[in-house]
Design an enzyme around this catalytic site. Structure first.
Site, PDB file in Angstrom:
ATOM      1  N   LYS A   1       0.859  -1.191   0.000  1.00 26.70           N
ATOM      2  CA  LYS A   1       0.000   0.000   0.000  1.00 26.70           C
ATOM      3  C   LYS A   1       0.893   1.238   0.000  1.00 26.70           C
ATOM      4  O   LYS A   1       1.645   1.462   0.943  1.00 26.70           O
ATOM      5  CB  LYS A   1      -0.920   0.019   1.222  1.00 26.70           C
ATOM      6  CG  LYS A   1      -1.961   1.125   1.174  1.00 26.70           C
ATOM      7  CD  LYS A   1      -2.882   1.062   2.383  1.00 26.70           C
ATOM      8  CE  LYS A   1      -4.046   2.024   2.201  1.00 26.70           C
ATOM      9  NZ  LYS A   1      -3.638   3.407   1.942  1.00 26.70           N
ATOM     10  N   ASP A  22     -43.902 -13.836  -1.428  1.00 27.93           N
ATOM     11  CA  ASP A  22     -42.647 -14.037  -2.144  1.00 27.93           C
ATOM     12  C   ASP A  22     -42.754 -13.369  -3.508  1.00 27.93           C
ATOM     13  O   ASP A  22     -43.486 -13.839  -4.383  1.00 27.93           O
ATOM     14  CB  ASP A  22     -42.386 -15.543  -2.281  1.00 27.93           C
ATOM     15  CG  ASP A  22     -41.096 -15.846  -3.027  1.00 27.93           C
ATOM     16  OD1 ASP A  22     -40.824 -17.046  -3.243  1.00 27.93           O
ATOM     17  OD2 ASP A  22     -40.368 -14.909  -3.405  1.00 27.93           O
TER      18      ASP A  22
END
Length: 876
Positions: free
Chosen positions: A280, A706
């Site tokens: 990094k 549903d």
């Protein structure tokens, strides 16, 4: 929404029948207010004229720094530009509604105007063309404007997709208030991830921002940049022609590209073999666009820094490619070889950027190909091939390591690096923050907004300490403490000079810090600070100043929160709570067997998932009959739906009284983690529950709807459908709770009192669905079957019959990717990207939220008696 009241169909009829007809004055009449407000002997603004190409309508968004910065949104119609002033500018987030004040029409020629309106003239200040393009209305634009709701599509350089302008009810204002809203489509993006006005601040004509010197000459439209007609260098042509089967798909080079961002992780991923790691770098993120001989160096927020990096631009011009977007980090090496963030700042402050080097780690576009869908390993290989063995001196390839992340993290700390970046193998490139990239830091470190400073003490000059803050989700600046170390004399003087330009008498923090005597400043400066820890009060301790950041806007600074790490392998998995760690005792055989080819998830990882969510799923399983979906061959293989077991077949799984389901073997129930893990060991992927408890199996205590999408139903339609179901239930006086299905649909759960039997509850739920289908037939159908629901949504009420089940909250699904059914709050629905947004592999990000969205379910139970009467349903 009941038929006896105002249904959507009725509302649409009323709107269509009662619409006012918009009067159509001539362009000259419409422009009269525009002319009255301006002295064209003094202002460079166009007086009249202009028209678009035949058959098209233009739009323009102009960034206008008058007494206050705002954006002028203009749509061409009937020979003029219909105009709205948008104080905060357009936003790509559909949940964010931006105020748009209707102002006078402007001439069509105004669409190309950039310039400075002189002082004491109407609208005095600088104007740039922030975006422009074509627009198309949905339906009759004039009628829609008259009715106060215009839906349209934009095809601009920056703004694309579908939008809506909605007139609000005013309170006597001189100018009509409207709202500018982005519709949910492929161009929509959450504001937390991407603020387009911050990311792309400059003119589409000149590349200048509204406050960039020199100001544009009065009265002369800014010329569009000339296309470079020179041929690319021979080396680029040769490289472009060397392969007839280049990777990726053919695509035009986009004008803009937002970077992929990494998620802060609290620990390394537990499956190290699935990741590669890079160092990094402590620098500035930079994307570069190569288009022929034109090189652009763009910051993560869209600012063009090419002029600041001439040596770097020359180095990029030597690369053998005709077109590319490259991603990386610019740094200045310190004395020990590690990046020196302060040295990078000094390079920019002094204008001496020749020492800057560019660590490249990705190539989203290359030689006319879009590589974003390729695995990260392949993109890196393409990038390495581009740089070759002798890359220009300023360009370097970020090396990838396949080693223990903990060892790499320790080595990076020894070398003086900030940490490491992990990238999941096989992952693509996305322009947002992604769990497929994680950042691991050697110390806590992040950006803060400076809101004030204290006076220096003793011999110190400049200031004593900086008062720091971060913005919360409501846009308020929250005080986080201060930093008083990490400065030398030069830094103190430089920062103090910048602070003096931002002095104000108003405290910028939402809550004024107690016991602090400070000079407040406008929240414009951003700094990076390392620190030891966060306190419970939200303050940082042991802070050290690292430097100012010119590449990140203050409004985007939030508190960084480390995500729960990826699941550990089953052999060593533990569940981490608030400070407690509980090992998994269940032995999992064949833990390394892959059960989902798409994600590569193993049986051991699935078991570790259920161990991790045990405390969350058990409240949904306890006391209810459960059915198990077993997949011995994994996802894609044969599935076994199991409602019954032999005695002691699965330790911890309870066999119920056979009298509960006469004529069948005993039903099952899982009340403990032991039973859950036994199921995982026996290849159970899904757990489905009844809508009644075992102790009162004859009377359901909930209904489930549903929402099952048919072929061709877009996700935005699913979100709207769920809201329509909620609206109907609310009108019926019934509570509604939401969860993802983990597959393609959404589940709406209604907790009810145990007053009625199964047939009554199922019949009523069918009546609800039939009402939806009758009222909004273009959205809903009441019959199952793929042919019936092409382009529509079937709301499945069959889940409410005796013996029927629905997948439990926190259950995995036996589908590619192993999605998870997760409880949601309704206000989360607009930001949901799919019904399988959470999976076995990324569920750690959701675990901290837990069952909070459903906390009020038990107390909200209601009888359905009144709702049945309101809907006109009488049980047989």
């Amino acid at each position: 929404m009941p038929a006896s009241k105002h249904s959507p169909k009725t509302a649409r009829r009323k709107a269509a029948g009662g619409a006012a007809t918009m009067s159509r004055p001539s362009a000259r009449e419409a422009l009269a207010p525009y002319h009255r407000k301006r002295d064209f002997k003094k202002t460079p603004e166009p007086r009249t004229g202009g028209k678009s190409a035949s058959g098209t309508l233009s739009f323009v968004v102009q960034k206008h720094h008058a007494s206050r910065l705002h954006y002028d949104f203009r749509l061409e119609l009937d020979g003029t530009l219909k105009s709205w002033a948008v104080p905060k500018g357009p936003c790509l987030d559909p949940t964010v509604k931006r105020m748009a004040v209707h102002v006078e029409d402007h001439p069509v020629s105004y669409a190309s105007f950039e310039g400075t309106i002189p002082p004491k003239q109407y609208g005095a200040g600088t104007v740039i063309v922030w975006d422009r393009g074509e627009w198309a209305a949905e339906g009759d634009a004039r009628k829609a404007l008259a009715e106060g709701k215009l839906k349209f599509e934009l095809r601009g350089d920056k703004l694309k997709g579908h939008w809506t302008l909605v007139r609000m009810r005013g309170n006597g204002e001189k100018q009509e208030p409207w709202l500018l809203i982005k519709e949910r489509d492929a161009e929509a993006r959450p504001l937390a991830d991407y603020d387009i006005v911050e990311a792309l601040p400059d003119s589409v004509l000149t590349g200048r921002d509204v406050d960039d010197p020199p100001h544009i000459t009065y009265g002369k439209p800014a010329p569009a940049e000339k296309k470079d007609k020179e041929k690319a260098p021979a080396a680029r042509r040769k490289a472009a022609a060397k392969s007839t089967e280049a990777p990726g798909r053919k695509a035009a080079l986009p004008v803009a590209l937002a970077p992929q961002l990494a998620t802060l992780a609290s620990a390394p991923p537990a499956d190290p073999d699935d990741w590669i790691y890079e160092l990094k770098f402590d620098g500035y993120r930079l994307l570069t666009r190569i288009d022929g001989d034109k090189i652009q160096c763009i910051t993560r927020n869209g600012h063009d820094w090419t002029a600041k990096l001439p040596k770097l631009a020359k180095a990029l011009a030597k690369l053998p490619t005709r077109s590319a977007w490259l991603d990386g980090e610019i740094v200045v090496d310190g004395e020990k070889g590690a990046p020196d963030f302060q040295a990078l700042q000094n390079a920019f402050d002094s204008g001496a950027t020749a020492s800057i080097v560019y660590w490249l780690f990705d190539a989203p576009f290359l030689d006319g190909r879009d590589l974003r869908d390729l695995p990260v390993e392949e993109r890196r290989a393409q990038l390495a091939g581009l740089l070759g063995e002798k890359a220009p001196e300023a360009l370097r390839l970020s090396e990838a390591f396949e080693a223990s992340p903990r060892d790499l993290l320790a080595s990076s700390a020894h070398l003086g690096f900030e940490g490491i970046i992990g990238k999941r193998k096989g992952s693509g490139y996305v322009s947002r923050r992604s769990p497929n990239w994680v950042k691991l830091k050697n110390q806590r470190r992040q950006e803060f907004v400076i809101g004030g400073y204290t006076a220096p003490q003793g011999s110190r000059s400049g200031f004593g300490s900086l008062l720091l803050g971060v913005y919360d989700d409501e846009g308020a600046l929250q005080y986080c403490g201060n930093v008083g170390t990490g400065f030398d004399a030069t830094r103190l003087a430089d920062i103090k000079a910048k602070l003096d330009k931002q002095r104000t008498d108003a405290c910028p923090f939402e809550t004024r810090p107690t016991g602090v005597k400070a000079q407040w400043v406008k929240p414009a400066l951003v700094c990076e600070v390392s620190f030891g820890e966060w306190t419970r009060e939200g303050r940082i301790r042991h802070s050290v100043f690292q430097g100012l950041r010119a590449d990140k806007p203050a409004r985007q600074i939030r508190r960084e929160t480390a995500e729960v790490p990826e699941l550990a392998p089953a052999s060593t998995a533990t569940r981490t709570g608030q400070g407690a760690t509980k090992p998994m005792t269940q032995r999992i055989t064949n833990a390394d067997r892959v059960i989902d080819k798409q994600s590569g998830t193993t049986k051991g990882e699935l078991a570790a998932f259920y161990h991790q969510v045990a405390e969350l799923i058990l409240p949904h399983l306890k006391g209810r009959p459960v059915s198990l979906v077993r997949a011995p061959e994994g996802v894609g293989g044969e599935l076994f739906f199991q409602k019954h077991l032999k005695q002691d077949e699965l330790p911890g799984v309870k066999l119920l009284d056979p009298a509960l389901d006469p004529g069948h073997e005993p039903l099952l129930q899982i009340d403990t983690e032991r039973g859950l893990m036994s199921a995982a060991q026996m290849n159970v992927i899904e757990l489905h529950t009844w809508n009644a408890t075992s102790s009162a199996i004859g009377k359901p205590d909930r209904m489930t709807f549903d929402l099952d999408p048919g072929e061709g139903v877009a996700w935005a339609r699913m979100q709207e459908a769920a809201l329509l179901v909620q609206t109907l239930l609310t009108e019926l006086g019934l509570p509604a709770f939401l969860k993802t299905s983990g597959g393609k649909g959404l589940h709406v759960v209604v907790p009810i009192r145990r007053h009625y039997d199964w047939d009554t509850v199922k019949g009523f739920s069918q009546a609800v669905v039939q009402h939806l289908a009758d009222t909004i037939p273009d959205r809903f159908v009441a019959k199952s079957g793929p042919r019936n629901r092409v382009g529509k949504i079937f709301v499945d009420y069959l889940r409410n019959g005796f013996g029927a089940t629905t997948v439990s909250a926190w259950s995995a699904r036996s589908r590619p990717g192993l999605g998870v059914s997760v409880p949601l709050a309704w206000d989360e629905l607009p930001t949901l990207t799919s019904a399988s947004q959470w999976t076995v592999r990324n569920i750690g990000r959701r675990v901290p939220t837990g069952n909070k969205p459903w906390e009020g379910m038990e107390k909200s139970r209601k009888s359905i008696g009144a709702a049945m009467k309101m809907l006109g349903y009488a049980p047989e």
